[in-house]
Design a protein around this motif. Structure first.
Motif, PDB file in Angstrom:
ATOM      1  N   SER A   1      77.185  12.979  18.467  1.00  0.00           N
ATOM      2  CA  SER A   1      75.900  13.348  18.552  1.00  0.00           C
ATOM      3  C   SER A   1      75.562  13.787  20.083  1.00  0.00           C
ATOM      4  CB  SER A   1      75.070  12.105  18.522  1.00  0.00           C
ATOM      5  OG  SER A   1      75.474  11.237  19.578  1.00  0.00           O
ATOM      6  N   ILE A   2      76.392  13.632  20.994  1.00  0.00           N
ATOM      7  CA  ILE A   2      76.565  14.213  22.181  1.00  0.00           C
ATOM      8  C   ILE A   2      77.119  15.631  22.137  1.00  0.00           C
ATOM      9  CG2 ILE A   2      77.147  13.950  24.696  1.00  0.00           C
ATOM     10  CD1 ILE A   2      76.908  11.015  24.150  1.00  0.00           C
ATOM     11  N   LEU A   3      78.514  15.692  21.644  1.00  0.00           N
ATOM     12  CA  LEU A   3      78.995  17.104  21.512  1.00  0.00           C
ATOM     13  C   LEU A   3      78.551  17.953  21.150  1.00  0.00           C
ATOM     14  CD1 LEU A   3      81.768  18.492  21.678  1.00  0.00           C
ATOM     15  CD2 LEU A   3      82.420  17.458  19.484  1.00  0.00           C
ATOM     16  N   VAL A   4      77.631  17.908  19.674  1.00  0.00           N
ATOM     17  CA  VAL A   4      76.857  18.716  19.146  1.00  0.00           C
ATOM     18  C   VAL A   4      75.915  19.443  20.092  1.00  0.00           C
ATOM     19  CG1 VAL A   4      77.424  18.107  16.684  1.00  0.00           C
ATOM     20  CG2 VAL A   4      75.228  17.276  17.923  1.00  0.00           C
ATOM     21  N   GLN A   5      75.097  18.630  20.732  1.00  0.00           N
ATOM     22  CA  GLN A   5      74.380  19.072  21.808  1.00  0.00           C
ATOM     23  C   GLN A   5      75.019  19.823  22.998  1.00  0.00           C
ATOM     24  OE1 GLN A   5      70.805  16.038  22.418  1.00  0.00           O
ATOM     25  NE2 GLN A   5      72.352  14.828  21.548  1.00  0.00           N
ATOM     26  N   LEU A   6      76.129  19.316  23.299  1.00  0.00           N
ATOM     27  CA  LEU A   6      76.716  20.305  24.598  1.00  0.00           C
ATOM     28  C   LEU A   6      77.050  21.714  23.632  1.00  0.00           C
ATOM     29  CD1 LEU A   6      79.157  17.605  25.795  1.00  0.00           C
ATOM     30  CD2 LEU A   6      76.975  18.354  26.761  1.00  0.00           C
ATOM     31  N   LEU A   7      77.571  21.743  22.726  1.00  0.00           N
ATOM     32  CA  LEU A   7      77.851  22.977  22.159  1.00  0.00           C
ATOM     33  C   LEU A   7      76.611  23.887  21.890  1.00  0.00           C
ATOM     34  CD1 LEU A   7      80.358  21.717  19.587  1.00  0.00           C
ATOM     35  CD2 LEU A   7      80.981  22.798  21.367  1.00  0.00           C
ATOM     36  N   VAL A   8      75.486  23.360  21.365  1.00  0.00           N
ATOM     37  CA  VAL A   8      74.369  24.075  21.280  1.00  0.00           C
ATOM     38  C   VAL A   8      74.066  24.736  22.641  1.00  0.00           C
ATOM     39  CG1 VAL A   8      72.008  23.990  20.600  1.00  0.00           C
ATOM     40  CG2 VAL A   8      73.725  22.912  18.949  1.00  0.00           C
ATOM     41  N   SER A   9      73.928  23.769  23.357  1.00  0.00           N
ATOM     42  CA  SER A   9      73.557  24.276  25.047  1.00  0.00           C
ATOM     43  C   SER A   9      74.288  25.398  25.349  1.00  0.00           C
ATOM     44  CB  SER A   9      73.524  23.292  25.902  1.00  0.00           C
ATOM     45  OG  SER A   9      74.847  22.593  26.218  1.00  0.00           O
ATOM     46  N   ASN A  10      75.586  25.597  24.988  1.00  0.00           N
ATOM     47  CA  ASN A  10      76.380  26.719  25.421  1.00  0.00           C
ATOM     48  C   ASN A  10      76.182  27.941  24.351  1.00  0.00           C
ATOM     49  OD1 ASN A  10      79.319  24.530  26.183  1.00  0.00           O
ATOM     50  ND2 ASN A  10      77.434  25.276  27.415  1.00  0.00           N
TER      51      ASN A  10
END
Length: 305
Positions: free
Chosen positions: A156-165
């Motif tokens: 859940s944290i990883l997907v948000q980091l990727l989306v923000s990139n």
């Protein structure tokens, strides 16, 4: 104070909450009164003896890494902090599941008031691992990347980091997580029959990287999709990674206080939310780990000492 202790390896039944002495601040260390501390699958593995095949550990043993709380004591040599400061940090000594914990001053960062305590107490293991997984594949804007267990503690944290990139994220999870995933900019692809075919249909240009937070054959699936082995990363199936040339990541080992500060800043900006699946009082630590073992929760499970 109350703290989790175990006298032997085993299932959740070996977890006990006991009265122990409050730690005394030593040089270059601080004592933190813990407000929130999360639980993690790796800690269950430690409790079961999975990381100690020769059985050399000394008991009784504490438990827990993540923490957020208020400084209650300062050791000599500590500068830049005061009693009462609110902090986010971690214990490297399996001692965070307690009402008080002593840690090196280098292992804390300030808690911004906009970061809820439960999220602050969940950043070290899951957040640090998510950062390490992202950095392991250096995702590029516009690439299609698959994340498994996309609504779990790390995912859940990883997907948000990727989306923000600027990455296009295909999140593998159950259908009950679809709405949450869409809400953070992820395209859900439900686990189950013909997952490979559905991923190919969702990314006809090809999957650029595959980040596995669940295990159970996903690295083999990734290679079958044509993802280069060096861009297949797992935190859950190291045997498969060694066999098929994928990469195993022990993420939070490289986490620093600056990593936690960066994640907290993302929460403040509204670029990251750490979903909290449930909270438990410290005395219900067995129930918390029983829920974790079901592998169905979305986000983090947190103890509130």
């Amino acid at each position: 104070m109350r703290a989790v202790r175990l006298d032997e390896y085993g299932d959740v039944g070996v977890l006990q909450v006991r009265e122990v002495d409050i730690p005394v601040p030593q040089p270059d260390r601080v004592v933190v009164e813990v407000v929130a501390t999360s639980i993690n699958p790796g800690e269950a593995g430690i409790r079961e003896g999975g990381f100690d095949p020769d059985r050399t550990a000394a008991f009784p043993m504490g438990e827990g890494s993540d923490l957020a709380g208020r400084i209650s004591g300062l050791g000599t040599g500590v500068t830049g902090w005061q009693v009462g400061d609110e902090v986010i940090g971690w214990s490297g000594e399996r001692s965070a599941h307690a009402q008080y914990v002593a840690v090196p001053a280098s292992q804390i960062t300030a808690r911004p008031e906009q970061v809820p305590w439960e999220q602050a107490g969940s950043l070290y293991v899951a957040g640090g691992t998510a950062v390490a997984m992202r950095d392991a594949v250096t995702p590029q804007q516009g690439e299609s990347v698959v994340v498994t267990a996309a609504a779990g503690g790390v995912g859940s944290i990883l997907v948000q980091l990727l989306v923000s990139n600027g990455v296009r994220v295909l999140g593998v999870a159950g259908p009950d997580k679809d709405d949450w995933l869409r809400g953070v900019g992820v395209e859900p692809v439900n686990r189950g029959e013909d997952l490979a075919g559905r991923l190919r249909a969702a990314a006809p240009e090809g999957v650029a990287a595959f980040l596995d937070c669940f295990g159970q054959g996903y690295t083999d699936l990734a290679l079958g999709l044509g993802v280069p082995p060096e861009r297949v990363v797992t935190i859950a199936d190291f045997e498969a990674a060694g066999r098929n040339g994928a990469r195993g990541v022990f993420g939070h080992a490289s986490t620093t206080a600056d990593t936690l500060a960066d994640l907290a800043a993302m929460i403040v900006r509204g670029d990251l939310v750490v979903p909290i699946a449930a909270t438990y009082p410290l005395d219900e630590v067995r129930a918390a780990y029983t829920a974790l073992a079901e592998r169905r929760t979305g986000g983090k499970i947190v103890l509130l000492p």
